[in-house]
Structures are given as structure tokens and as C-alpha cells.
Scaffold this motif. Structure first.
Motif, short mmCIF file in Angstrom:
data_model
loop_
_atom_site.label_atom_id
_atom_site.label_comp_id
_atom_site.label_asym_id
_atom_site.label_seq_id
_atom_site.Cartn_x
_atom_site.Cartn_y
_atom_site.Cartn_z
N VAL A 133 -2.71 1.21 14.42
CA VAL A 133 -2.51 2.66 14.38
C VAL A 133 -2.82 3.13 12.97
O VAL A 133 -2.97 2.32 12.05
CB VAL A 133 -1.07 3.06 14.79
CG1 VAL A 133 -0.81 2.71 16.25
CG2 VAL A 133 -0.05 2.37 13.88
N GLU A 134 -2.89 4.45 12.79
CA GLU A 134 -3.28 5.01 11.49
C GLU A 134 -2.19 5.84 10.83
O GLU A 134 -2.42 6.39 9.76
CB GLU A 134 -4.55 5.85 11.64
CG GLU A 134 -5.76 5.05 12.09
CD GLU A 134 -7.01 5.89 12.24
OE1 GLU A 134 -6.96 7.10 11.89
OE2 GLU A 134 -8.03 5.35 12.71
N SER A 135 -1.01 5.93 11.45
CA SER A 135 0.03 6.77 10.86
C SER A 135 1.40 6.10 10.95
O SER A 135 1.66 5.28 11.84
CB SER A 135 0.10 8.13 11.58
OG SER A 135 0.63 7.98 12.88
N VAL A 136 2.26 6.49 10.02
CA VAL A 136 3.64 5.99 10.02
C VAL A 136 4.36 6.41 11.29
O VAL A 136 5.13 5.63 11.87
CB VAL A 136 4.38 6.51 8.76
CG1 VAL A 136 5.87 6.25 8.86
CG2 VAL A 136 3.80 5.86 7.51
N ALA A 137 4.11 7.64 11.74
CA ALA A 137 4.77 8.13 12.96
C ALA A 137 4.46 7.23 14.16
O ALA A 137 5.34 6.96 14.99
CB ALA A 137 4.35 9.57 13.24
N GLU A 138 3.22 6.76 14.25
CA GLU A 138 2.85 5.89 15.37
C GLU A 138 3.54 4.54 15.27
O GLU A 138 3.93 3.96 16.29
CB GLU A 138 1.33 5.71 15.39
CG GLU A 138 0.56 6.95 15.81
CD GLU A 138 -0.93 6.78 15.64
OE1 GLU A 138 -1.65 6.76 16.66
OE2 GLU A 138 -1.39 6.66 14.47
N THR A 191 0.84 -1.19 0.00
CA THR A 191 0.00 0.00 0.00
C THR A 191 0.88 1.25 0.00
O THR A 191 2.08 1.18 0.28
CB THR A 191 -0.91 0.05 1.25
OG1 THR A 191 -0.07 0.13 2.42
CG2 THR A 191 -1.78 -1.19 1.34
N SER A 192 0.28 2.39 -0.29
CA SER A 192 1.04 3.64 -0.24
C SER A 192 1.52 3.94 1.18
O SER A 192 2.61 4.47 1.37
CB SER A 192 0.19 4.80 -0.78
OG SER A 192 -1.02 4.93 -0.04
N ASP A 193 0.71 3.58 2.17
CA ASP A 193 1.13 3.77 3.56
C ASP A 193 2.35 2.91 3.88
O ASP A 193 3.27 3.34 4.58
CB ASP A 193 -0.01 3.42 4.51
CG ASP A 193 -1.18 4.38 4.42
OD1 ASP A 193 -0.96 5.55 4.06
OD2 ASP A 193 -2.32 3.97 4.69
N ALA A 194 2.35 1.68 3.38
CA ALA A 194 3.49 0.80 3.60
C ALA A 194 4.75 1.36 2.94
O ALA A 194 5.86 1.25 3.49
CB ALA A 194 3.19 -0.59 3.06
#
Length: 249
Positions: free
Chosen positions: A231-236, A10-13
Motif C-alpha cells: 500500500v502507499e499510505s499509513v491509513a491503508e 523512512t519518513s513514512d515509517a
């Protein structure tokens, strides 16, 4: 020493892989293998399945994986379930990077469907021009509604004939813009949209375009998954990795 396995695609990955590489963390990025030309990653990359729960557990042991991040698509249910089971078998900490689902807003005309068969049944009986935005692995059941003209969009060209008498294929990789989606739907006279509730910004434009054009959207609900930290963010995720590494987990 920490060694992470990122289940990606995914783009988040992809954003997570970049953050992990910049932080100098030891990690492996895994693609499921559905896309023939995946995005290059700044981490060592493997492509393909693991062979079920036992295969993933064996990979975790063999490669010395200490942390697993499930950053797969929200509809990659089998992989996510296997990740939970394999981490339980091996005692490996797991976290899911999962974007929040879209919520129906003012002006949206959604018909929520629990599964593919419900989504197929939700389409009208009379011929309509349908944008089928659900991924190639889910299109076959719609062949039971052959009266419709389907528009499909894939990252890769299809390998063979598609199960529809009237089909238009767009080969393109997102993210897509609202202006682009409006142009595409108007040019093809789209009357219905079928989509998965993927969430996130990258795939949102087609939903916004459907609202602006007053089109009904058959919205597939997300599959039920086992309870797991998410979680919903890369930072987390990065905070989780650093915290667990400091604890020696």
C-alpha cells in the motif's frame, strides 16, 4: 493479541509509528542501524540487523510478532527480501508501505540506470560537478570516475576519508525544499544529479530543482522485489492492521 513489527527508517515509517502509538497498538519499531542519530519513536525501538532470514524468523517467533510491516526504503532490497522469506517461514502476515516511484515529466532530462555500475557509466567523460544523492553505501563505485567534483549529502558526518579527490560533503537531514535545493545547486555549480527513484514528497525537491535548472538526472531504477501485498499510505496500513486483528489473524 496483535503485536506488530515495523521495519522502518523512512519518513513514512515514522508517520506509521505515530499512528500505531496513538491507536494504542502493541508494536516494535526496528532501525537498520545505518544512521548514528535516528529519529526518536513513540514505540519500543530496536537498532541493528537481525542476522538474515533465519535471524528475523527467530525474532518474530521469540517476540510473538503477529503482523509485519515493511516500511523500509525502496532500495533496502535485502531487508525486504528477508522480510518476505521470514514471513513465509513463520506464517506471519506481511504488508509493505511503499511510496509510488516518481514518473518522468515534461522538462525532465532523465537517464534511467538499472544499477550502480550503469549509473556510473552514464556520467560524462569530461569533468563535471555532480550531486551524488544516493546514500553513502552506494558511493564507492563512483571512485572509478575521479575526474568529477562530487557533492554528497549525509545525515551523519562521514566516518573517514571518502574515495574522491574532489568532494564536498553536506551534513543535513531532510525533508528539503525546492528553494533550498535550487540554492544549493546554484551555489555549487551542480551540472549533473545522480538519484535513486525513492518516490514520495520528502526527497522530491532535488528532482524538481534539476528540472528547473535544466540539469540531466541519472535516475536509478528500483530493485526487483518478490511479490507482496503493498500500500502507499499509513491509513491503508492501519486499516490492514485493524482488519487482520479483528479476524484474529
Amino acid at each position: 493479541m496483535m503485536r506488530a513489527l515495523i521495519l522502518g527508517g523512512t519518513s513514512d515509517a515514522n508517520l506509521l509509528a505515530d499512528a500505531v502509538a496513538r491507536a494504542g497498538c502493541d508494536a516494535i519499531y526496528s532501525y537498520g542501524g545505518r544512521t548514528r542519530a535516528p529519529v526518536n519513536q513513540p514505540l519500543p525501538t530496536r537498532i541493528g540487523g537481525f542476522g538474515g532470514v533465519n535471524g528475523l524468523a527467530e525474532f518474530i517467533r521469540r517476540e510473538g510478532i503477529t503482523h509485519l510491516v515493511d516500511a523500509t526504503h525502496p532500495f533496502a532490497a535485502e531487508m525486504s527480501r528477508n522480510a518476505v522469506a521470514a514471513c513465509e517461514m513463520t506464517g506471519t502476515p506481511l504488508i509493505a508501505l511503499e511510496r509510488a516511484p516518481w514518473a518522468k515529466g515534461t522538462g525532465d532530462t532523465w537517464i534511467e540506470a538499472a544499477d550502480i555500475s550503469s549509473a556510473t557509466a552514464a556520467l560524462p567523460n569530461n569533468r563535471a560537478r555532480v550531486f551524488l544523492a544516493i546514500g553513502r553505501q552506494h558511493i564507492a563505485p563512483f571512485s572509478a570516475r575521479p575526474q568529477h567534483a562530487y557533492t554528497l549529502r549525509f545525515v551523519d558526518p562521514p566516518d573517514g576519508p571518502l574515495p574522491f579527490p574532489d568532494v564536498d560533503v553536506i551534513v543535513s537531514r531532510g525533508p528539503f525544499t525546492l528553494a533550498g535545493e535550487l540554492e544549493m545547486m546554484r551555489a555549487r555549480g551542480i551540472e549533473w544529479v545522480v538519484a535513486r527513484n525513492s518516490g514520495g514528497a520528502g526527497a522530491r525537491a532535488k528532482i524538481d530543482a534539476a528540472r528547473e535548472l535544466g540539469l540531466p538526472v541519472v535516475m536509478l531504477k528500483r530493485p526487483e522485489l518478490p511479490d507482496r501485498p503493498r500500500v502507499e499510505s499509513v491509513a491503508e496500513v492501519m486499516q490492514w492492521l485493524r482488519h487482520r486483528a479483528c479476524l484474529g489473524a
